[in-house]
Design an enzyme around this catalytic site. Structure first.
Site, PDB file in Angstrom:
ATOM      1  N   LYS A 183      -0.223  32.985 -65.759  1.00 50.89           N
ATOM      2  CA  LYS A 183      -0.985  31.863 -65.660  1.00 50.89           C
ATOM      3  C   LYS A 183      -2.164  32.132 -64.755  1.00 50.89           C
ATOM      4  O   LYS A 183      -3.269  31.827 -65.019  1.00 50.89           O
ATOM      5  CB  LYS A 183      -0.191  30.472 -65.419  1.00 50.89           C
TER       6      LYS A 183
ATOM      7  N   LYS B 278       3.613  34.717 -75.933  1.00 47.65           N
ATOM      8  CA  LYS B 278       4.300  33.470 -76.491  1.00 47.65           C
ATOM      9  C   LYS B 278       3.238  32.623 -77.048  1.00 47.65           C
ATOM     10  O   LYS B 278       2.529  32.508 -76.507  1.00 47.65           O
ATOM     11  CB  LYS B 278       5.394  33.168 -75.456  1.00 47.65           C
TER      12      LYS B 278
ATOM     13  N   LYS C 260       1.106  25.629 -75.854  1.00 42.94           N
ATOM     14  CA  LYS C 260       0.088  24.496 -76.049  1.00 42.94           C
ATOM     15  C   LYS C 260      -1.190  24.837 -75.325  1.00 42.94           C
ATOM     16  O   LYS C 260      -1.981  24.090 -75.593  1.00 42.94           O
ATOM     17  CB  LYS C 260       0.918  23.304 -75.846  1.00 42.94           C
TER      18      LYS C 260
HETATM   19  P1  ATP Z   1       2.004  25.368 -71.155  1.00 43.66           P
HETATM   20  O1  ATP Z   1       1.007  26.677 -71.996  1.00 43.66           O
HETATM   21  O2  ATP Z   1       1.199  24.434 -70.848  1.00 43.66           O
HETATM   22  O3  ATP Z   1       2.929  26.225 -70.285  1.00 43.66           O
HETATM   23  P2  ATP Z   1       4.257  25.597 -73.093  1.00 43.66           P
HETATM   24  O4  ATP Z   1       3.850  25.471 -74.726  1.00 43.66           O
HETATM   25  O5  ATP Z   1       4.584  26.780 -72.306  1.00 43.66           O
HETATM   26  O6  ATP Z   1       2.755  25.050 -72.452  1.00 43.66           O
HETATM   27  P3  ATP Z   1       6.201  23.734 -71.665  1.00 43.66           P
HETATM   28  O7  ATP Z   1       5.955  22.562 -71.301  1.00 43.66           O
HETATM   29  O8  ATP Z   1       5.574  24.857 -70.538  1.00 43.66           O
HETATM   30  O9  ATP Z   1       5.296  24.219 -72.783  1.00 43.66           O
HETATM   31  O10 ATP Z   1       7.629  24.270 -72.023  1.00 43.66           O
HETATM   32  C1  ATP Z   1       8.387  23.212 -72.704  1.00 43.66           C
HETATM   33  C2  ATP Z   1       9.605  23.811 -73.212  1.00 43.66           C
HETATM   34  O11 ATP Z   1       9.235  24.775 -74.473  1.00 43.66           O
HETATM   35  C3  ATP Z   1      10.168  24.852 -72.295  1.00 43.66           C
HETATM   36  O12 ATP Z   1      11.731  24.789 -72.538  1.00 43.66           O
HETATM   37  C4  ATP Z   1       9.853  26.150 -72.756  1.00 43.66           C
HETATM   38  O13 ATP Z   1      10.950  27.262 -72.570  1.00 43.66           O
HETATM   39  C5  ATP Z   1       9.675  25.900 -74.229  1.00 43.66           C
HETATM   40  N1  ATP Z   1       8.909  26.815 -74.950  1.00 43.66           N
HETATM   41  C6  ATP Z   1       7.442  26.879 -74.654  1.00 43.66           C
HETATM   42  N2  ATP Z   1       6.858  27.940 -75.423  1.00 43.66           N
HETATM   43  C7  ATP Z   1       7.775  28.313 -76.203  1.00 43.66           C
HETATM   44  C8  ATP Z   1       7.805  29.480 -77.141  1.00 43.66           C
HETATM   45  N3  ATP Z   1       6.688  29.863 -77.571  1.00 43.66           N
HETATM   46  N4  ATP Z   1       9.010  29.568 -77.876  1.00 43.66           N
HETATM   47  C9  ATP Z   1      10.141  28.909 -77.336  1.00 43.66           C
HETATM   48  N5  ATP Z   1      10.247  28.073 -76.531  1.00 43.66           N
HETATM   49  C10 ATP Z   1       9.248  27.607 -76.031  1.00 43.66           C
HETATM   50 MG    MG Z   2       4.975  26.930 -70.375  1.00 45.70          MG
END
Ligand code: ATP
Ligand code: MG
Length: 343
Positions: free
Chosen positions: A119, A202, A205
């Site tokens: 990040k 990955k 969001k």
């Molecule tokens: P950000 O980009 O702001 O970090 P994010 O999409 O990674 O957002 P988080 O809120 O950080 O979402 O993570 C919430 C949950 O979703 C965590 O358990 C994380 O492991 C899971 N998660 C996030 N992205 C993935 C993905 N691409 N595949 C599977 N699980 C995911």
């Molecule tokens: Mg995340």
């Protein structure tokens, strides 16, 4: 010292740092619902707004994203009567315990965290201190409930392992057996859903490209378009799982299919092996729309009554505090802080 046996309790969180993605749904939410519905264990789910502000969030968007995420939890099947559902900032115990953990965790441990490196990128001098301290707050989120199991996607495994290290060091430093060492629970066919534009990244969001992800708020046409445009190689799907080796984009779409259909990757390959993407992608799009559109519709309905969402969060926060406050109070006593009931 006698080993304290901790009652199993599940905790996990999602950041309101944007809209929910298919990765969040398959890697986290869907599994939170399964755990809740299996029963027999208390489930605590948190909208981690304090984590979200480790990178700049427009205040109005943060408010909206918090409510929308709450709606996403409920629309996916989280029942606020069965699970505790609340937003992190409403329960001060998280921040209170996080400070102690800032003092337990070592700088060297934090410097190894790959999420921070990803990040912060090349800009690590200019990111917030909060982004660096994030895993200590996450340890507090988990341990302020004495949680034993943490369902997460693959990307959060390292942070749960750090949480274990913090729990062990706290217990050792103070000669207590107070905090449990929680286990990451990483299961299913889609523990790491990849970006639709780049099979080595990955799905997130917070990715600047909306085409990289499927959002839970996307309509059927948008989902179909994003899957049609998803990056792939020119070969057809292989006839065996081994044939997915070295083909990250193909593997990703097969994993997504398996997770959405509740099938194994073997079954998907048995049914679709040999197909061109021109055939497989429309089947995947139909499946994604069939699974996600009822959730989207329900989210829309819930979002029409933000006061009701806020009420659910406030009620969840009260129940969460009942568990968290005595644990933090005891942690402060163990550390030797005066004024919180120390004899
Ligand atoms: P950000 O980009 O702001 O970090 P994010 O999409 O990674 O957002 P988080 O809120 O950080 O979402 O993570 C919430 C949950 O979703 C965590 O358990 C994380 O492991 C899971 N998660 C996030 N992205 C993935 C993905 N691409 N595949 C599977 N699980 C995911
Ligand atoms: Mg995340």
């Amino acid at each position: 010292m006698a080993e304290v046996v901790h009652t199993p309790r599940v905790f996990s969180g999602i950041q309101p740092s944007g809209g929910l993605t298919l990765g969040n749904y398959l890697g986290a939410l869907k599994r939170f619902v399964e755990t809740q519905d299996t029963g027999g264990v208390e489930t605590v789910y948190c909208i981690v707004d304090m984590h979200a502000i480790t990178v700049w969030q427009d205040p109005d968007k943060l408010t909206h994203a918090t409510r929308e995420l709450t709606a996403g939890f409920i629309a996916s099947g989280i029942d606020p009567a069965k699970s505790i559902l609340f937003n992190q900032s409403m329960v001060p115990a998280h921040a209170q315990l996080a400070w102690i953990f800032n003092c337990v965790a070592r700088l060297g441990w934090m410097q190894r965290m790959t999420q921070f490196k990803d990040k912060a990128g090349k800009n690590s001098e200019r990111v917030s201190l909060g982004l660096f301290a994030y895993p200590a707050l996450m340890a507090a989120d988990i341990l302020t409930y004495h949680a034993t199991h943490v369902p997460v996607g693959e990307d959060q495994k390292q942070h749960v392992e750090l949480t274990r290290d913090i729990a062990i060091k706290f217990n050792n430093d103070y000669g207590v057996d107070f905090f449990p060492t929680p286990e990451p629970v990483i299961e299913g066919a889609a523990t790491r859903v990849m970006s639709l534009r780049d099979g080595s990244k990955k799905m997130s969001k917070s990715d600047p490209s909306d085409m990289s992800r499927i959002n839970l708020t996307d309509d059927a046409d948008t989902i179909a378009k994003k899957i049609r445009k998803a990056k792939t190689d020119p070969e057809p799907l292989p006839a065996t799982i081994e044939g997915l080796e070295g083909r990250p984009e193909a593997r990703n779409l097969v994993n997504i299919y398996a997770a959405l259909a509740g099938m194994t990757v073997e079954q998907v390959i048995a049914d679709h092996g040999g197909q061109q993407f021109g055939t497989f992608k429309p089947s995947l799009a139909d499946l994604a729309v069939a699974r996600l559109s009822p959730i989207t519709t329900e989210m829309d309905r819930l979002m029409k009554d933000p006061a009701e969402i806020d009420r659910i969060l406030a009620e969840g926060a009260e129940r969460a505090s009942e568990i968290a406050e005595p644990i933090v109070k005891r942690a402060y006593e163990i550390v030797g802080m005066v004024g919180r009931g120390k004899a």
